[in-house]
Design a protein around this motif. Sequence first.
Motif, mmCIF file in Angstrom:
data_model
loop_
_atom_site.group_PDB
_atom_site.id
_atom_site.type_symbol
_atom_site.label_atom_id
_atom_site.label_comp_id
_atom_site.label_asym_id
_atom_site.label_seq_id
_atom_site.Cartn_x
_atom_site.Cartn_y
_atom_site.Cartn_z
ATOM 1 N N ASN A 1 45.370 6.527 -60.487
ATOM 2 C CA ASN A 1 45.952 6.267 -61.794
ATOM 3 C C ASN A 1 46.941 7.364 -62.134
ATOM 4 O O ASN A 1 46.604 8.542 -62.073
ATOM 5 C CB ASN A 1 44.851 6.223 -62.854
ATOM 6 C CG ASN A 1 45.399 5.974 -64.241
ATOM 7 O OD1 ASN A 1 46.477 5.432 -64.403
ATOM 8 N ND2 ASN A 1 44.650 6.392 -65.251
ATOM 9 N N ALA A 2 48.148 6.976 -62.500
ATOM 10 C CA ALA A 2 49.140 7.922 -62.994
ATOM 11 C C ALA A 2 48.858 8.121 -64.481
ATOM 12 O O ALA A 2 49.351 7.389 -65.330
ATOM 13 C CB ALA A 2 50.548 7.381 -62.757
ATOM 14 N N ARG B 1 46.099 16.477 -54.407
ATOM 15 C CA ARG B 1 44.818 16.508 -55.123
ATOM 16 C C ARG B 1 44.114 15.157 -55.063
ATOM 17 O O ARG B 1 42.887 15.096 -54.966
ATOM 18 C CB ARG B 1 45.023 16.942 -56.585
ATOM 19 C CG ARG B 1 45.319 18.409 -56.750
ATOM 20 C CD ARG B 1 44.100 19.291 -56.511
ATOM 21 N NE ARG B 1 43.052 18.962 -57.485
ATOM 22 C CZ ARG B 1 41.783 18.700 -57.149
ATOM 23 N NH1 ARG B 1 41.374 18.765 -55.897
ATOM 24 N NH2 ARG B 1 40.895 18.392 -58.083
ATOM 25 N N ALA B 2 44.873 14.064 -55.102
ATOM 26 C CA ALA B 2 44.255 12.736 -54.995
ATOM 27 C C ALA B 2 43.537 12.592 -53.658
ATOM 28 O O ALA B 2 42.413 12.071 -53.598
ATOM 29 C CB ALA B 2 45.297 11.640 -55.165
ATOM 30 N N LEU B 3 44.152 13.068 -52.583
ATOM 31 C CA LEU B 3 43.497 13.008 -51.270
ATOM 32 C C LEU B 3 42.264 13.909 -51.228
ATOM 33 O O LEU B 3 41.242 13.543 -50.649
ATOM 34 C CB LEU B 3 44.473 13.393 -50.159
ATOM 35 C CG LEU B 3 45.581 12.389 -49.860
ATOM 36 C CD1 LEU B 3 46.530 12.962 -48.806
ATOM 37 C CD2 LEU B 3 45.021 11.046 -49.422
ATOM 38 N N GLU B 4 42.353 15.074 -51.840
ATOM 39 C CA GLU B 4 41.195 15.980 -51.876
ATOM 40 C C GLU B 4 40.031 15.349 -52.629
ATOM 41 O O GLU B 4 38.881 15.410 -52.185
ATOM 42 C CB GLU B 4 41.585 17.315 -52.525
ATOM 43 C CG GLU B 4 42.515 18.152 -51.667
ATOM 44 C CD GLU B 4 43.120 19.343 -52.412
ATOM 45 O OE1 GLU B 4 42.855 19.512 -53.629
ATOM 46 O OE2 GLU B 4 43.873 20.101 -51.778
ATOM 47 N N VAL B 5 40.317 14.715 -53.752
ATOM 48 C CA VAL B 5 39.264 14.045 -54.523
ATOM 49 C C VAL B 5 38.712 12.858 -53.722
ATOM 50 O O VAL B 5 37.503 12.640 -53.690
ATOM 51 C CB VAL B 5 39.778 13.611 -55.912
ATOM 52 C CG1 VAL B 5 38.774 12.715 -56.629
ATOM 53 C CG2 VAL B 5 40.101 14.842 -56.765
ATOM 54 N N ALA B 6 39.600 12.122 -53.058
ATOM 55 C CA ALA B 6 39.144 11.005 -52.212
ATOM 56 C C ALA B 6 38.180 11.512 -51.145
ATOM 57 O O ALA B 6 37.151 10.875 -50.875
ATOM 58 C CB ALA B 6 40.340 10.299 -51.564
ATOM 59 N N VAL C 1 45.417 11.149 -61.699
ATOM 60 C CA VAL C 1 46.299 12.297 -61.477
ATOM 61 C C VAL C 1 47.235 12.401 -62.676
ATOM 62 O O VAL C 1 47.665 11.395 -63.221
ATOM 63 C CB VAL C 1 47.106 12.194 -60.157
ATOM 64 C CG1 VAL C 1 46.192 12.136 -58.955
ATOM 65 C CG2 VAL C 1 48.065 11.024 -60.163
ATOM 66 N N VAL C 2 47.519 13.623 -63.079
ATOM 67 C CA VAL C 2 48.431 13.841 -64.192
ATOM 68 C C VAL C 2 49.769 14.284 -63.620
ATOM 69 O O VAL C 2 49.910 15.424 -63.165
ATOM 70 C CB VAL C 2 47.881 14.882 -65.191
ATOM 71 C CG1 VAL C 2 48.866 15.106 -66.329
ATOM 72 C CG2 VAL C 2 46.528 14.421 -65.731
ATOM 73 N N GLY C 3 50.699 13.360 -63.599
ATOM 74 C CA GLY C 3 52.015 13.646 -63.049
ATOM 75 C C GLY C 3 52.884 14.430 -64.013
ATOM 76 O O GLY C 3 52.670 14.408 -65.230
ATOM 77 N N PRO C 4 53.876 15.134 -63.475
ATOM 78 C CA PRO C 4 54.793 15.892 -64.316
ATOM 79 C C PRO C 4 55.744 14.969 -65.078
ATOM 80 O O PRO C 4 56.206 13.960 -64.549
ATOM 81 C CB PRO C 4 55.554 16.762 -63.319
ATOM 82 C CG PRO C 4 55.506 15.992 -62.036
ATOM 83 C CD PRO C 4 54.182 15.274 -62.045
ATOM 84 N N ASN C 5 56.014 15.343 -66.315
ATOM 85 C CA ASN C 5 56.935 14.580 -67.157
ATOM 86 C C ASN C 5 58.284 15.303 -67.154
ATOM 87 O O ASN C 5 58.441 16.333 -67.805
ATOM 88 C CB ASN C 5 56.364 14.475 -68.573
ATOM 89 C CG ASN C 5 57.208 13.616 -69.480
ATOM 90 O OD1 ASN C 5 58.388 13.400 -69.240
ATOM 91 N ND2 ASN C 5 56.597 13.133 -70.545
ATOM 92 N N GLY D 1 49.457 17.941 -62.548
ATOM 93 C CA GLY D 1 49.305 18.205 -61.122
ATOM 94 C C GLY D 1 47.875 18.134 -60.626
ATOM 95 O O GLY D 1 47.630 18.191 -59.433
ATOM 96 N N ASP D 2 46.925 18.012 -61.540
ATOM 97 C CA ASP D 2 45.522 17.990 -61.151
ATOM 98 C C ASP D 2 45.014 16.549 -61.056
ATOM 99 O O ASP D 2 45.698 15.601 -61.427
ATOM 100 C CB ASP D 2 44.676 18.793 -62.132
ATOM 101 C CG ASP D 2 43.366 19.288 -61.520
ATOM 102 O OD1 ASP D 2 43.108 19.008 -60.323
ATOM 103 O OD2 ASP D 2 42.596 19.954 -62.230
#
Length: 173
Positions: free
Chosen positions: A20-21, A98-103, A77-81, A59-60
């Motif tokens: 999720n973005a 980070r998404a891959l690390e959480v996965a 994930v919180v993308g940069p604005n 970024g996290d």
Amino acid sequence: MRITVVEGDITSQDVDAVVNAANRGMRGGSGVDGAIHAAGAPEVLEDCRRRFPHGLATGDAGWTTAGRMAARWVIHVVGPNRHAGETDRSLLTSCYRRALEVADELGARSVAFPLVSAGVYGWSREESVDAALEVFRSADTADTGVDEARFVAFGRSAHELVRSRVESPGGPG
């Protein structure tokens, strides 16, 4: 890790986890975020409130249940604005990393990704795809347990763009 591209709705993907973005508040929003919260029903929002009472930093990433979606988990994930001055590309690549690390923490083998920060956050689709490919193709992700990173492109033009960049032999990463 196999990189695939499909055209469709990320909320209907039959994968272990969907990405999720999200925004920093982790309470739903528009675009991908709104669609995931709507498809997952109240369970996603309730889990966000419980796990992330103060949200997440740009970024996290973190995870919740996927609620009523086919996937088991949502990796937020919180993308940069870019419009808010968050122009550091490393924040964008951090979302994919980070998404891959959480996965990996979850044991997810298949993960569906949107184009993070492309759209209302002002990053181009090209920049988002290239940031993801840099991460997916890097030596740092060689040990990931994720078998498939699936780009889910909403609409034909997005699908064609993502597919062409993934298939480009001289592409990023």
